[in-house]
Design an enzyme around this catalytic site. Sequence first.
Site, PDB file in Angstrom:
ATOM      1  CB  CYS A  11      95.589  12.604 108.309  1.00  0.00           C
ATOM      2  SG  CYS A  11      94.818  10.971 108.229  1.00  0.00           S
ATOM      3  N   GLY A  12      92.424  13.681 107.119  1.00  0.00           N
ATOM      4  CA  GLY A  12      91.028  13.751 107.512  1.00  0.00           C
ATOM      5  C   GLY A  12      90.516  12.476 108.140  1.00  0.00           C
ATOM      6  CG  HIS A  13      92.029   8.177 107.569  1.00  0.00           C
ATOM      7  ND1 HIS A  13      93.240   8.551 107.016  1.00  0.00           N
ATOM      8  CD2 HIS A  13      92.301   7.131 108.381  1.00  0.00           C
ATOM      9  CE1 HIS A  13      94.189   7.757 107.468  1.00  0.00           C
ATOM     10  NE2 HIS A  13      93.656   6.876 108.298  1.00  0.00           N
ATOM     11  N   GLY A  31      90.129  11.922 103.659  1.00  0.00           N
ATOM     12  CA  GLY A  31      89.568  13.153 104.220  1.00  0.00           C
ATOM     13  C   GLY A  31      90.151  14.417 103.641  1.00  0.00           C
ATOM     14  CB  SER A  32      93.545  15.910 103.589  1.00  0.00           C
ATOM     15  OG  SER A  32      94.301  14.767 103.246  1.00  0.00           O
TER      16      SER A  32
END
Length: 338
Positions: free
Chosen positions: A92-94, A260-261
């Site tokens: 999870c990028g965010h 993000g990802s």
Amino acid sequence: MEIERVRTVDYHTGGEPFRIVPEPPVEIRGRSVAERRVFAMHDPAVDGLRRLLCFEPRGHADMYGGFLVPPDDDGARLGVLFWHKDGFSTACGHGTIALGAWAVRSGLVAAPPDGHADVVIDVPSGRVTARVHVSGGRVSAVDFVSVPSYLIAPSVEVPTRRGVVRAAVSYGGAIYAQVDAATVGLAVTPEQHQELIALGREVKWALDAHPVARHPTDDRLSGVYGTILYESLGTTDDGALHQRNVTIFADGELDRSPCGSGTAARVATLTASGELAPGRTLLHDSIVGSRFTARATPSEEGPDGAVVPVITGMAYPTGEHVFVVDPHDPLNPGFVLR
């Protein structure tokens, strides 16, 4: 449910919520973050806590968050298990951006008043970094330094109710299918969000058991996590590649941020196609108008062509909560209507 109180700190990154649980009131066993994710998926107490904080009336069908857990070793500052309404995700990028901002703002990680601090985080797909930039004592931006990301398949035919569509498939900590929205007569706009959700779910489930959805070395990372529907917006005056996207992940959740990802997966795809040359920037907008900027850096790991995406965004606090659980409440742990 024996849980009586749960403390959370809530952030949003580009409009997408991230509910941080610094001290989960349940035991989450495992020797690594990846093992703890598997345990959480099958343990009634841990999964019950996820549902309690994600489901209505304390959350909603598009809620997202993370349980903080110990890192795999001293090389990272913390570990995290990411969750959504359908379970626990691998990346999870965010959420990583939100955790970086929270770690510095809370004083967990010291940062200079002008400069940056690295918050190293173990996630189920590996080790990532939130590089937190500070200006005048204020967090001003966070770089999400992803795991090595790569293209799996440039074009896979997927039968849908809108006809056969072509999807690129890439790995960016999770596996994503990517479809040009214009090829199916759609635009990435709030007005078309229901149609985008429907197609995103259809593509995801059509490919989830396909060979392209198998991770080459760790089956815990297999499966199509989401579908990215994107549209190309040309090139800016300074040469940046400009796109807008919406990511439909899990079973019909719509990411309000540029994801993000998912952006890491797009960086891998665009690098492989030659559209995102070394040193070139991707401006990646979301369905609500928020933006990440991204670039590809060389990777020493992963298959040939793998890159390490560096994705820049910002997260802001929205509140702090102490959720209570009345043991006599018949709606525990909650419900979702989608």
